[in-house]
Design a protein around this motif. Structure first.
Motif, mmCIF file in Angstrom:
data_model
loop_
_atom_site.group_PDB
_atom_site.id
_atom_site.type_symbol
_atom_site.label_atom_id
_atom_site.label_comp_id
_atom_site.label_asym_id
_atom_site.label_seq_id
_atom_site.Cartn_x
_atom_site.Cartn_y
_atom_site.Cartn_z
ATOM 1 N N ARG B 197 3.906 -11.195 -10.540
ATOM 2 C CA ARG B 197 5.231 -11.437 -9.968
ATOM 3 C C ARG B 197 5.491 -12.906 -9.696
ATOM 4 N NH1 ARG B 197 8.334 -6.609 -8.632
ATOM 5 N NH2 ARG B 197 6.886 -4.921 -9.016
ATOM 6 N N GLY B 198 4.426 -13.698 -9.727
ATOM 7 C CA GLY B 198 4.605 -15.110 -9.448
ATOM 8 C C GLY B 198 4.935 -15.379 -7.995
ATOM 9 N N ASP B 199 4.518 -14.483 -7.116
ATOM 10 C CA ASP B 199 4.755 -14.729 -5.699
ATOM 11 C C ASP B 199 3.442 -14.595 -4.943
ATOM 12 O OD1 ASP B 199 7.584 -14.335 -3.781
ATOM 13 O OD2 ASP B 199 5.578 -14.514 -2.933
ATOM 14 N N VAL B 200 3.139 -15.587 -4.153
ATOM 15 C CA VAL B 200 1.842 -15.609 -3.498
ATOM 16 C C VAL B 200 1.948 -15.190 -2.041
ATOM 17 C CG1 VAL B 200 -0.155 -17.018 -2.971
ATOM 18 C CG2 VAL B 200 1.171 -17.469 -5.034
ATOM 19 N N LEU B 201 2.801 -15.910 -1.331
ATOM 20 C CA LEU B 201 2.892 -15.737 0.129
ATOM 21 C C LEU B 201 3.139 -14.286 0.534
ATOM 22 C CD1 LEU B 201 3.016 -17.089 2.920
ATOM 23 C CD2 LEU B 201 5.461 -17.326 2.578
ATOM 24 N N LEU B 202 4.189 -13.704 -0.052
ATOM 25 C CA LEU B 202 4.576 -12.351 0.363
ATOM 26 C C LEU B 202 3.487 -11.334 0.088
ATOM 27 C CD1 LEU B 202 8.318 -11.708 -0.465
ATOM 28 C CD2 LEU B 202 7.172 -11.729 1.742
ATOM 29 N N LEU B 203 2.899 -11.421 -1.116
ATOM 30 C CA LEU B 203 1.903 -10.424 -1.515
ATOM 31 C C LEU B 203 0.675 -10.486 -0.628
ATOM 32 C CD1 LEU B 203 1.671 -8.251 -3.573
ATOM 33 C CD2 LEU B 203 3.506 -9.773 -4.202
ATOM 34 N N TYR B 204 0.197 -11.711 -0.364
ATOM 35 C CA TYR B 204 -0.998 -11.842 0.467
ATOM 36 C C TYR B 204 -0.686 -11.423 1.910
ATOM 37 C CZ TYR B 204 -3.337 -14.218 -3.381
ATOM 38 O OH TYR B 204 -3.914 -14.517 -4.593
ATOM 39 N N CYS B 205 0.529 -11.745 2.374
ATOM 40 C CA CYS B 205 0.922 -11.314 3.719
ATOM 41 C C CYS B 205 0.960 -9.790 3.766
ATOM 42 C CB CYS B 205 2.288 -11.871 4.108
ATOM 43 S SG CYS B 205 2.226 -13.605 4.537
ATOM 44 N N GLU B 206 1.437 -9.207 2.686
ATOM 45 C CA GLU B 206 1.535 -7.757 2.630
ATOM 46 C C GLU B 206 0.139 -7.134 2.722
ATOM 47 O OE1 GLU B 206 4.318 -4.675 0.129
ATOM 48 O OE2 GLU B 206 3.406 -6.363 -0.908
ATOM 49 N N ALA B 207 -0.797 -7.698 1.961
ATOM 50 C CA ALA B 207 -2.176 -7.198 2.031
ATOM 51 C C ALA B 207 -2.710 -7.375 3.446
ATOM 52 C CB ALA B 207 -3.060 -7.937 1.030
ATOM 53 N N ALA B 208 -2.410 -8.532 4.043
ATOM 54 C CA ALA B 208 -2.877 -8.794 5.410
ATOM 55 C C ALA B 208 -2.321 -7.747 6.365
ATOM 56 C CB ALA B 208 -2.460 -10.196 5.846
ATOM 57 N N VAL B 209 -1.052 -7.403 6.180
ATOM 58 C CA VAL B 209 -0.428 -6.417 7.070
ATOM 59 C C VAL B 209 -1.109 -5.054 6.934
ATOM 60 C CG1 VAL B 209 1.681 -5.069 7.429
ATOM 61 C CG2 VAL B 209 1.803 -7.552 7.277
ATOM 62 N N ILE B 210 -1.499 -4.704 5.697
ATOM 63 C CA ILE B 210 -2.157 -3.406 5.516
ATOM 64 C C ILE B 210 -3.531 -3.402 6.187
ATOM 65 C CG2 ILE B 210 -2.994 -1.711 3.845
ATOM 66 C CD1 ILE B 210 -0.771 -2.566 1.998
ATOM 67 N N TYR B 211 -4.283 -4.503 6.026
ATOM 68 C CA TYR B 211 -5.561 -4.591 6.754
ATOM 69 C C TYR B 211 -5.317 -4.474 8.256
ATOM 70 C CZ TYR B 211 -8.256 -5.982 2.640
ATOM 71 O OH TYR B 211 -8.881 -5.999 1.427
ATOM 72 N N LEU B 212 -4.249 -5.145 8.696
ATOM 73 C CA LEU B 212 -3.912 -5.108 10.122
ATOM 74 C C LEU B 212 -3.611 -3.683 10.579
ATOM 75 C CD1 LEU B 212 -3.434 -6.893 12.606
ATOM 76 C CD2 LEU B 212 -1.056 -7.103 11.921
ATOM 77 N N LEU B 213 -2.874 -2.949 9.730
ATOM 78 C CA LEU B 213 -2.562 -1.555 10.045
ATOM 79 C C LEU B 213 -3.847 -0.744 10.224
ATOM 80 C CD1 LEU B 213 0.375 -0.542 7.666
ATOM 81 C CD2 LEU B 213 0.410 -0.739 10.150
ATOM 82 N N PHE B 214 -4.748 -0.889 9.258
ATOM 83 C CA PHE B 214 -6.010 -0.147 9.313
ATOM 84 C C PHE B 214 -6.771 -0.490 10.591
ATOM 85 C CE2 PHE B 214 -6.444 0.220 4.401
ATOM 86 C CZ PHE B 214 -5.408 1.132 4.408
ATOM 87 N N CYS B 215 -6.845 -1.788 10.877
ATOM 88 C CA CYS B 215 -7.625 -2.217 12.033
ATOM 89 C C CYS B 215 -6.956 -1.799 13.343
ATOM 90 C CB CYS B 215 -7.849 -3.725 11.998
ATOM 91 S SG CYS B 215 -8.939 -4.192 10.640
#
Lengths: 268, 237
Positions: B197-215
């Motif tokens: 997608r050529g987008d870095v910030l949003l995707l990595y933030c999204e992954a971070a949010v999912i880890y955050l959800l799990f934790c």
């Protein structure tokens, strides 16, 4: 419900923050266009992997060298600035370009239409061949189509991985050439698609490697990607001018001979 | 402004585009989170806990040679980076004929890695149980195994519970390192989508949010567990 309220608010704030951040237009750090800014800071920030011989690697004296490293240096010289090499994993190279960490990626980047939409690509400077590599005892893969249902190892978001995926293979993602080929040698995956020059070099350095090349085909043209924005046109034009000069005076062909043992600067 | 919309044919506003990307990639990431991150965390944690209890009990029992062995394991494991351990096991061991799959490598390394930390947690918890209870147990006619199983370990577990919860949370995040040994896990997936997608910030933030959800879910479970333990403790006392 009251208990969850702080969490919902926090999540909403994060999402809102990210959207606001994205809406802020990228403002140039100083006056003038990209080229002017590079000349002002006196250095060209070049992103490269540093572990993909012979394109970019550390030689016997441990200094960073390679085909693309040398050309990157010549481009910097042509621009009248110092090269500032930054080494990062393949996956971070183009991402870092986009976020403005690097000015240019010198890492044998294949030119594709998708990439040309996202990045400002220089003119092609070499035309590589790519090879299909399997373990020595593998008898059933002879073509890219033969990868259907097999597993390959390749770098994420590489054109090599894409070819394997397009052929219907599963791709296991590794970060460096050495890791990629080891997975094939160890029989953990059945094949890898990679640059001919790199595989040749690996086989030369590891004569006992449990690998064989079963197919050699023309690859994509290779270019130097730069940031795509309204003010990079002059930089791209300047890089292209330097490249055509290096091509005309035989430097490119010479470097190609030096690193790949063949002149790959002409389209086949 | 033009920068972000380059290469996209559709004329939607940028917010819409980003929103669309987020909503499209979220289920993809979550799928890997549920398929890989959670099972790997749970399995590795179970292994780590088993290792930790064993190692802690051996040290508690003070069997000389075994105790040394345990200290050695803890020393090596805590003193070397997780990433290096993963590389040694996955890329290195095949050289001496031990070829483990990426999943198995990640499971073993994560389990034994966190196991070393949890072993220290458990040892501290075991030692916090007054030695007098051991003697009291013997006086009541219980044998060593009975005393450990019915008296010492349950109390130690209660003491160790919050710290073990901590380890579980660390484990969930550490699974992202398995991306480096070819595991198709959630963070690797975010990298791949971000490349497409050529987008870095949003995707990595999204992954971070999912880890955050799990934790976050784990934090809730931990609190719930602590409450239950407190209740049980109350009844006993």
């Amino acid at each position: 419900m009251k208990k969850y309220l702080p969490i919902i608010v926090a999540a909403a704030l994060i999402v809102a923050g990210v959207i606001v951040f994205l809406l802020i237009p990228k403002t140039p750090s100083s006056q003038g266009d990209m080229l002017a800014r590079i000349r002002e800071k006196g250095k060209l920030t070049i992103a490269t992997e540093g572990d993909w011989p012979p394109w970019t690697y550390h030689g016997d004296d441990n200094a960073l060298t390679g085909f693309d490293v040398e050309i990157g240096g010549l481009i910097a010289k042509g621009l009248g600035v110092e090269p500032d090499y930054q080494e990062a994993a393949w996956d971070s190279l183009l991402a870092g370009l986009e976020s403005g960490r690097f000015d240019i990626v010198c890492n044998g980047v294949d030119y594709t239409e998708d990439r040309a939409k996202k990045y400002a690509c220089s003119d092609p400077y070499v035309y590589t061949e790519i090879v299909l590599v399997v373990a020595k005892d593998n008898e059933d893969i002879h073509s890219i189509e033969g990868l259907k249902g097999k597993t390959t190892s390749n770098s994420p978001n590489s054109t090599y991985a894409q070819r394997a995926l397009d052929a219907g293979a599963t791709v296991e993602y590794a970060d460096t050439l050495a890791q990629t080929l080891r997975l094939v040698e160890q029989g953990r995956v059945q094949a890898s698609i990679n640059s001919k020059g790199s595989v040749d070099e690996y086989l030369e350095n590891n004569p006992n490697a449990n690998l064989k090349v079963v197919l050699t085909i023309p690859g994509d043209p290779v270019c130097f990607p730069m940031v795509k924005s309204a003010d990079t046109d002059t930089l791209v034009a300047e890089v292209n001018r330097i490249l055509s000069q290096l091509r005309a005076d035989g430097t490119l062909a010479g470097l190609s001979q030096k690193y790949f043992g063949a002149d790959m600067t002409e389209a086949k | 402004m033009a920068f972000h919309s380059l290469g996209r044919e559709r004329g939607d506003s940028m917010v819409n585009e980003h929103w669309q990307m987020l909503t499209e990639s979220f289920p993809q990431l979550l799928e890997y989170g549920i398929k890989v991150t959670i099972p790997l965390s749970i399995l590795s944690f179970a292994l780590g806990l088993a290792v930790a209890v064993t190692v802690a009990l051996i040290q508690y029992a003070n069997v000389r040679f075994l105790r040394r062995l345990c200290r050695f394991y803890i020393w090596i494991t805590r003193g070397t980076p997780l990433l290096v351990q993963l590389f040694i096991v996955f890329y290195g061991l095949p050289d001496i004929g031990i070829k483990l799959s990426n999943y198995l490598s990640a499971f073993l390394v994560l389990g034994f890695n966190e196991g070393a930390y949890m072993a220290e947690t458990m040892r501290g918890a075991l030692e916090s149980v007054p030695r007098g209870q051991m003697e009291a147990g013997y006086c009541a006619g219980m044998n060593y195994v009975q005393i450990m199983g019915h008296v010492v370990l349950p109390q130690a577990f209660r003491t160790a519970f919050p710290a073990l919860g901590n380890s579980m949370i660390a484990m969930v995040k550490d699974t992202s390192m398995a991306a480096s040994i070819t595991m198709a896990e959630m963070f690797r997936q975010a990298q791949i989508i971000s490349g497409q997608r050529g987008d870095v910030l949003l995707l990595y933030c999204e992954a971070a949010v999912i880890y955050l959800l799990f934790c976050t879910a784990l934090t809730w479970l931990q609190r719930l567990g602590e409450k239950l333990l407190a209740k049980r403790g109350g009844v006993r006392a």
